[in-house]
Scaffold this active site. Sequence first.
Site, PDB file in Angstrom:
ATOM      1  CG  HIS A  67     -11.759   2.233   9.139  1.00 31.93           C
ATOM      2  ND1 HIS A  67     -12.207   1.861  10.386  1.00 31.93           N
ATOM      3  CD2 HIS A  67     -11.275   1.110   8.547  1.00 31.93           C
ATOM      4  CE1 HIS A  67     -12.021   0.564  10.548  1.00 31.93           C
ATOM      5  NE2 HIS A  67     -11.443   0.073   9.452  1.00 31.93           N
ATOM      6  CD  GLU A 108      -7.531  -5.497  -2.489  1.00 35.15           C
ATOM      7  OE1 GLU A 108      -7.230  -5.428  -1.267  1.00 35.15           O
ATOM      8  OE2 GLU A 108      -6.700  -5.665  -3.387  1.00 35.15           O
ATOM      9  CG  ASN A 109     -12.407  -9.237   0.807  1.00 30.95           C
ATOM     10  OD1 ASN A 109     -11.980  -9.187  -0.347  1.00 30.95           O
ATOM     11  ND2 ASN A 109     -12.103 -10.225   1.638  1.00 30.95           N
ATOM     12  NE  ARG A 162      -6.231  -9.667   4.118  1.00 30.29           N
ATOM     13  CZ  ARG A 162      -6.502  -8.453   3.642  1.00 30.29           C
ATOM     14  NH1 ARG A 162      -7.669  -8.212   3.098  1.00 30.29           N
ATOM     15  NH2 ARG A 162      -5.617  -7.489   3.720  1.00 30.29           N
ATOM     16  CE  LYS A 179      -5.401  -2.762  -0.265  1.00 27.17           C
ATOM     17  NZ  LYS A 179      -5.322  -4.139   0.255  1.00 27.17           N
ATOM     18  CD  GLU A 222      -2.581  -1.334   2.588  1.00 26.34           C
ATOM     19  OE1 GLU A 222      -3.701  -1.868   2.588  1.00 26.34           O
ATOM     20  OE2 GLU A 222      -2.027  -0.930   3.633  1.00 26.34           O
TER      21      GLU A 222
END
Length: 381
Positions: free
Chosen positions: A210, A289-290, A325, A205, A90
């Site tokens: 959050h 993405e999850n 994943r 990415k 990332e």
Amino acid sequence: MKLKDLYPRVPLPQWVLEEMEKMPDLSYTDRYQRRNKEYISLGCDILPLLKGRSPIQAYSDFMRSFRDAFKDYLGAIVTEVQVGMGPGGELRYPSCPTEKLNKPGSSSELGEFQCYDKFMQASLNARARILGIQEWGDGGPAGTDGTRRNPEETNFFRADGGCWNTPYGRFFLEWYSGMLLLHGERLCAVAGAIFSGTGVTISGKVSGIHWHYYTCSHPSELTAGYYNTLLRDGYLPIAQMFSRHKAALCCSCFDLRDAERSNSQSSPEGTLRQLMAAAKICNLPLNGENSVTRLNDTSLSQVIRSSRLYSGGTSGASFSFNYVRMNKSLFEFHNWNRFTKFVRKMSDARTFLARLNFRRRHQRLSSMSVVWVVSRACAYT
């Protein structure tokens, strides 16, 4: 088909780690002199410290080798290459180690600024000298206390009178986030040149950080390098940088709900909406993405709701979703049955058509798909 990384933790090559042992300042460093070896400090991006090569040259060599090895598949089977830009692939600083980010309930720390290796310090000092405020170039912010979970207990991040909203705070955060943007710019430039004409899309990415989104200072985002606060949009400059290089933006949090948040300051949905808004403004292709592996109806339904929020910009920027994943439990009967229903819904334009017609009746529906993650691509971390 998009090839991506299945595993969040892939160490640096051994020869790079050996160079870090010889020169510890190649590692990201916090104010307690703790070293992080997930990724090479971006403070030395263009310095020839890796056996005569710079980190950017090493990343370029890796991408060029990947291109040459898979040239017969590029543009046909391999249609996108996600370039690793930091820890866990990332674009961010390792303000909170990747293993903590992926561990439920442990990711609400404020984080630590990663600017204390000698190369980052030299850059900070040079920036202060250029602006004629040399005293601001010594060290880094005081009063951050990144192990705390409440920004109001710190001098730097608190809402009332916090240093983040002072001339010094703005100077530091602009430099800190600017260095991250420059790093992303360099990688996008070399990746674009290396994969030019191959038919693949370049992507990068952005981390979905959050857990302090509903505070004024957004401390966990600031320490990660995202200068996003109540008073400033920190994601639009990142989206603009990707747009300049015609790269796609990847982000997570599609499966997370505010109702499940661990504290009242967190908002995965708010973070995702802001990232989506920035991508829309720049007409960026968006890859969702999850964040965690959950195959229940609530999680999969949240992915669909989140995906419907993005209908592309004025030119119809595309959207895709990468389910990451995956593990063997996916193939258990009840999970497999639920997942196949989810795939059908995500692949069916009717899932998104009603909302699009309501919001923009004459806009062409963006391309939406679910992409199976099957392998590792060009994520050099």
